[in-house]
Design a protein around this motif. Sequence first.
Motif, PDB file in Angstrom:
ATOM      1  N   PRO A 196       4.992 -14.250 -32.011  1.00 38.98           N
ATOM      2  CA  PRO A 196       3.829 -13.833 -32.816  1.00 38.98           C
ATOM      3  C   PRO A 196       4.251 -13.355 -34.201  1.00 38.98           C
ATOM      4  N   ALA A 197       3.375 -13.574 -35.163  1.00 39.30           N
ATOM      5  CA  ALA A 197       3.699 -13.243 -36.555  1.00 39.30           C
ATOM      6  C   ALA A 197       3.988 -11.761 -36.738  1.00 39.30           C
ATOM      7  N   VAL A 198       3.283 -10.904 -36.015  1.00 44.46           N
ATOM      8  CA  VAL A 198       3.511  -9.468 -36.152  1.00 44.46           C
ATOM      9  C   VAL A 198       4.901  -9.097 -35.638  1.00 44.46           C
ATOM     10  N   SER A 231       7.522 -10.372 -38.032  1.00 46.62           N
ATOM     11  CA  SER A 231       7.569  -9.561 -39.260  1.00 46.62           C
ATOM     12  C   SER A 231       8.284  -8.240 -39.017  1.00 46.62           C
ATOM     13  N   PHE A 262      -1.717 -13.225 -43.919  1.00 46.91           N
ATOM     14  CA  PHE A 262      -2.173 -11.842 -43.761  1.00 46.91           C
ATOM     15  C   PHE A 262      -1.203 -11.004 -42.924  1.00 46.91           C
ATOM     16  N   ALA A 263      -0.791 -11.531 -41.763  1.00 45.57           N
ATOM     17  CA  ALA A 263      -0.039 -10.721 -40.802  1.00 45.57           C
ATOM     18  C   ALA A 263       1.305 -10.269 -41.356  1.00 45.57           C
ATOM     19  N   GLU A 264       2.042 -11.177 -42.014  1.00 45.06           N
ATOM     20  CA  GLU A 264       3.392 -10.829 -42.477  1.00 45.06           C
ATOM     21  C   GLU A 264       3.383  -9.709 -43.521  1.00 45.06           C
ATOM     22  N   MET A 301       1.021  -7.625 -44.236  1.00 44.10           N
ATOM     23  CA  MET A 301       0.369  -6.429 -43.709  1.00 44.10           C
ATOM     24  C   MET A 301       1.302  -5.656 -42.792  1.00 44.10           C
ATOM     25  N   THR A 302       2.135  -6.357 -42.035  1.00 46.65           N
ATOM     26  CA  THR A 302       3.092  -5.684 -41.151  1.00 46.65           C
ATOM     27  C   THR A 302       4.233  -5.061 -41.943  1.00 46.65           C
ATOM     28  N   TYR A 341      -9.654  -7.172 -45.998  1.00 51.66           N
ATOM     29  CA  TYR A 341      -9.445  -6.120 -45.002  1.00 51.66           C
ATOM     30  C   TYR A 341      -9.660  -4.736 -45.618  1.00 51.66           C
TER      31      TYR A 341
END
Length: 315
Positions: free
Chosen positions: A136-138, A141, A248-250, A252-253, A272
Amino acid sequence: MTPSPTPTGTLRPASRRGRRAGVPYAFLAPALVLFAAFLAAPIGYAGYLSLRRVRVSGLGLGVGSRTEVWAGLDNYARSLTDPEFLPSIYRIGAYGLIVVPTMLGVALLMALLLDAGRTRVGTFARTAIFLPYAVPAVIASLLWGFLYLPRVSPAADVLERVGLSMPDLFAGPSVLWAVANIAVWGGTGFNMIVIYTALRTIPTSLVEAARLDGASDVQIAWRVKIPMVLPSLIMTFVFSLIATLQVFAEPMTLRPLSNTISSTWTPLMKVYRDAFTRNDVHSAAATSVVIALATLAVSLGFLRLVGARAFNQED
């Protein structure tokens, strides 16, 4: 002469054809219901919210002090003139210029090497290259984020042993490359599988004919294989382009680990912030509609530009 009645238990031809015609729609019904409930309806609701705004009366504390009224295109005007919107577009453009060519280039190279039989551990190589895509991207990251931090990264200890110091990848322009590296690491495997699958459909007679004509492996790859898998390359390019516009995920994490990643570093991060930090869902809806329309326009424009050549289409 009076026609004989249809025997009991048999269907008339028209009724039988009607039932057969309804079978495809019965199979499509679950997918259509899910599409309408989880995709079409949210898109329509976002478009509705983007045309509304909240009007506050007085201090906004009493009953009926906050009412939703028609706003027209005011939310779109505020979104497009936001001083933080254009910089996020520039950053995502620079991010795409790094990620998309690098990721597709590495994926194409890996697929060609696997197809050429240069690796004797083909199954292991395919799995190893594809495996990062399953992370998963989160999670990816977080892993890369701690590898980037000099105080906790094992790479810093290795560099220190040889007399070097680890650069701060979260400082200044370096953070763009740090975020792009995560996307390339995670997305190369998926694109490699798509391209490799297309390579396996090329008739072996074409490759053998080119080899008999004296073509080298590089010439076969450049003049035979790559033109044959051009539709797959275009498809992966469009998918990568859409993913780039929606990153977004990278960031943002990684944001808690770096002071250089703002809350509006990408357009979706701005959405967001507006929706969940400022509680301005109407402005967030307008920005999301703008992003969706831009993604649609860029994707369709690119497909129209190269579709006739790649897919043998005619106007």
